[in-house]
Structure formats: C-alpha cells, structure tokens
Motif scaffolding. Structure first.
Motif, PDB file in Angstrom:
ATOM      1  N   UNK A  27      -0.793  -9.948  -4.997  1.00 20.72           N
ATOM      2  CA  UNK A  27      -1.459  -9.751  -3.709  1.00 20.72           C
ATOM      3  C   UNK A  27      -2.958  -9.536  -3.902  1.00 20.72           C
ATOM      4  N   UNK A  28      -3.327  -8.755  -4.916  1.00 21.60           N
ATOM      5  CA  UNK A  28      -4.744  -8.544  -5.227  1.00 21.60           C
ATOM      6  C   UNK A  28      -5.403  -9.872  -5.604  1.00 21.60           C
ATOM      7  N   UNK A  29      -4.695 -10.680  -6.391  1.00 22.05           N
ATOM      8  CA  UNK A  29      -5.251 -11.980  -6.793  1.00 22.05           C
ATOM      9  C   UNK A  29      -5.445 -12.896  -5.583  1.00 22.05           C
ATOM     10  N   UNK A  30      -4.494 -12.899  -4.657  1.00 22.76           N
ATOM     11  CA  UNK A  30      -4.613 -13.753  -3.465  1.00 22.76           C
ATOM     12  C   UNK A  30      -5.785 -13.313  -2.597  1.00 22.76           C
ATOM     13  N   UNK A  67     -12.438  -8.523   0.568  1.00 23.57           N
ATOM     14  CA  UNK A  67     -12.910  -7.716  -0.558  1.00 23.57           C
ATOM     15  C   UNK A  67     -12.529  -6.252  -0.373  1.00 23.57           C
ATOM     16  N   UNK A  68     -12.599  -5.757   0.850  1.00 27.01           N
ATOM     17  CA  UNK A  68     -12.195  -4.381   1.144  1.00 27.01           C
ATOM     18  C   UNK A  68     -10.723  -4.161   0.791  1.00 27.01           C
ATOM     19  N   UNK A  69      -9.867  -5.106   1.173  1.00 24.96           N
ATOM     20  CA  UNK A  69      -8.443  -5.012   0.856  1.00 24.96           C
ATOM     21  C   UNK A  69      -8.231  -5.085  -0.654  1.00 24.96           C
ATOM     22  N   UNK A  70      -8.945  -5.985  -1.317  1.00 21.29           N
ATOM     23  CA  UNK A  70      -8.813  -6.126  -2.770  1.00 21.29           C
ATOM     24  C   UNK A  70      -9.185  -4.845  -3.486  1.00 21.29           C
ATOM     25  N   UNK A  71     -10.328  -4.273  -3.149  1.00 20.46           N
ATOM     26  CA  UNK A  71     -10.757  -3.047  -3.812  1.00 20.46           C
ATOM     27  C   UNK A  71      -9.865  -1.867  -3.459  1.00 20.46           C
ATOM     28  N   UNK A  72      -9.342  -1.838  -2.243  1.00 17.78           N
ATOM     29  CA  UNK A  72      -8.424  -0.769  -1.871  1.00 17.78           C
ATOM     30  C   UNK A  72      -7.127  -0.820  -2.655  1.00 17.78           C
ATOM     31  N   UNK A  83      -4.468  -2.023   5.800  1.00 16.46           N
ATOM     32  CA  UNK A  83      -5.430  -3.102   6.067  1.00 16.46           C
ATOM     33  C   UNK A  83      -4.963  -4.455   5.540  1.00 16.46           C
ATOM     34  N   UNK A  84      -4.214  -4.455   4.436  1.00 16.96           N
ATOM     35  CA  UNK A  84      -3.698  -5.722   3.896  1.00 16.96           C
ATOM     36  C   UNK A  84      -2.716  -6.354   4.884  1.00 16.96           C
ATOM     37  N   UNK A  85      -1.831  -5.543   5.454  1.00 15.84           N
ATOM     38  CA  UNK A  85      -0.879  -6.069   6.439  1.00 15.84           C
ATOM     39  C   UNK A  85      -1.595  -6.534   7.704  1.00 15.84           C
ATOM     40  N   UNK A  86      -2.591  -5.768   8.144  1.00 19.79           N
ATOM     41  CA  UNK A  86      -3.331  -6.145   9.351  1.00 19.79           C
ATOM     42  C   UNK A  86      -4.112  -7.442   9.138  1.00 19.79           C
ATOM     43  N   UNK A  87      -4.751  -7.581   7.986  1.00 19.37           N
ATOM     44  CA  UNK A  87      -5.516  -8.804   7.723  1.00 19.37           C
ATOM     45  C   UNK A  87      -4.589 -10.003   7.567  1.00 19.37           C
ATOM     46  N   UNK A  88      -3.460  -9.827   6.894  1.00 24.04           N
ATOM     47  CA  UNK A  88      -2.509 -10.937   6.770  1.00 24.04           C
ATOM     48  C   UNK A  88      -1.955 -11.325   8.141  1.00 24.04           C
ATOM     49  N   UNK A  89      -1.698 -10.339   8.994  1.00 21.61           N
ATOM     50  CA  UNK A  89      -1.244 -10.636  10.356  1.00 21.61           C
ATOM     51  C   UNK A  89      -2.306 -11.361  11.162  1.00 21.61           C
ATOM     52  N   UNK A  90      -3.560 -10.956  11.005  1.00 19.59           N
ATOM     53  CA  UNK A  90      -4.662 -11.628  11.696  1.00 19.59           C
ATOM     54  C   UNK A  90      -4.793 -13.078  11.243  1.00 19.59           C
ATOM     55  N   UNK A  91      -4.685 -13.306   9.936  1.00 25.83           N
ATOM     56  CA  UNK A  91      -4.764 -14.676   9.426  1.00 25.83           C
ATOM     57  C   UNK A  91      -3.576 -15.512   9.897  1.00 25.83           C
ATOM     58  N   UNK A 115       6.474  -8.059   2.242  1.00 25.03           N
ATOM     59  CA  UNK A 115       7.494  -7.820   1.212  1.00 25.03           C
ATOM     60  C   UNK A 115       6.899  -7.110   0.001  1.00 25.03           C
ATOM     61  N   UNK A 116       5.766  -7.618  -0.510  1.00 22.30           N
ATOM     62  CA  UNK A 116       5.219  -7.128  -1.774  1.00 22.30           C
ATOM     63  C   UNK A 116       4.770  -5.678  -1.694  1.00 22.30           C
ATOM     64  N   UNK A 117       4.172  -5.289  -0.585  1.00 17.16           N
ATOM     65  CA  UNK A 117       3.641  -3.933  -0.494  1.00 17.16           C
ATOM     66  C   UNK A 117       4.660  -2.931   0.021  1.00 17.16           C
ATOM     67  N   UNK A 118       5.860  -3.394   0.378  1.00 17.27           N
ATOM     68  CA  UNK A 118       6.914  -2.479   0.811  1.00 17.27           C
ATOM     69  C   UNK A 118       8.036  -2.359  -0.199  1.00 17.27           C
ATOM     70  N   UNK A 119       7.888  -2.948  -1.374  1.00 17.49           N
ATOM     71  CA  UNK A 119       8.890  -2.728  -2.418  1.00 17.49           C
ATOM     72  C   UNK A 119       8.761  -1.296  -2.925  1.00 17.49           C
ATOM     73  N   UNK A 120       9.820  -0.812  -3.499  1.00 19.95           N
ATOM     74  CA  UNK A 120       9.820   0.575  -3.974  1.00 19.95           C
ATOM     75  C   UNK A 120       8.759   0.796  -5.045  1.00 19.95           C
TER      76      UNK A 120
END
Length: 133
Positions: A27-30, A67-72, A83-91, A115-120
C-alpha cells in the motif's frame, strides 16, 4: 536464559521495530507511485501550452495527499489508515465517470486498501501492539 543473536549495528539492548507487514508495504508503494505520478502530471500541466491552472492545482493537491498517506503509513501512525481509505474512496468515486481501466484501478485500489489495512497484522502493526498469536 534466552539466547539472542547479536545485532550487527552494536545496539543489542535496543529492541527492534517489528517489520512492516506485506500488505501495508504494498500500500505504501502504491501511494508513493501515485504521488510521483501526480507530481509529474502537475509539472506537465504547468509546462504544457494548453494546460489549465485548475488541473495543475488538482494534481498538486492529489500529490500532496498521496505523500501524506505514504508518510503516515511509513511512520506507523495509528490514524494513517483513515486518510488512506478516504483517498482511495475519493479516487474510486472520481474514476466511476470514466468507465474503463481507470475505473477498475480506482475500485481495485479501494478494495485493496480496505482489505490490506484491516488485516490483523496491519492493525497491530499500526497501533504498536505486540502480536500474541
């Protein structure tokens, strides 16, 4: 007595941070790639003869947000997945009007981030809790 291998860097007493889970790393790479692409799009719109300032401003905003999502995420902030979920939803919503490969990318990115950010492993890594399983 527990035997641990000695660390090469000479800091044997300092505990290491746990490694970043694979889905979070992807996710960070994307989002890093998206930030670079939006930066290139901003530069193209500013240099092109027929480029509009509004499009350049939009691309610059998207580059900063990615960049904000990446650094976070890279900084292991507990709030970084929202913010990652919100930005992906916006896109994903922005790509729905185009109906093509970009729509598949936008909806796929949203599904991946959810999926990726909600795994255990990702939840425990972002909150700093130790794994107990």
């Amino acid at each position: 007595m527990v035997l641990r291998p000695t660390r090469v860097d000479g800091h044997a007493d300092v505990p290491r941070r746990p490694p970043m889970p694979g889905p979070v790393l992807a996710t960070v790479a994307v989002f890093t790639l998206l930030a670079l692409l939006f930066t290139l799009a901003t530069a193209h719109r500013l240099v092109a003869d027929d480029g509009s300032l509004g499009a350049a401003l939009f691309f610059a905003t998207m580059a900063v947000t990615c960049a904000f999502v990446t650094f976070g995420l890279f900084g292991r902030r507990p709030w970084a997945r929202w913010p990652a979920c919100a930005l992906a939803g916006l896109l994903a919503v922005a790509s729905l009007g185009l109906f093509g490969a970009i729509t598949l990318f936008g909806v796929g990115l949203l599904a991946w981030v959810l999926w990726a950010l909600n795994t255990r492993a990702a939840r425990h890594w972002l909150t700093g809790r130790r794994r107990s399983w």
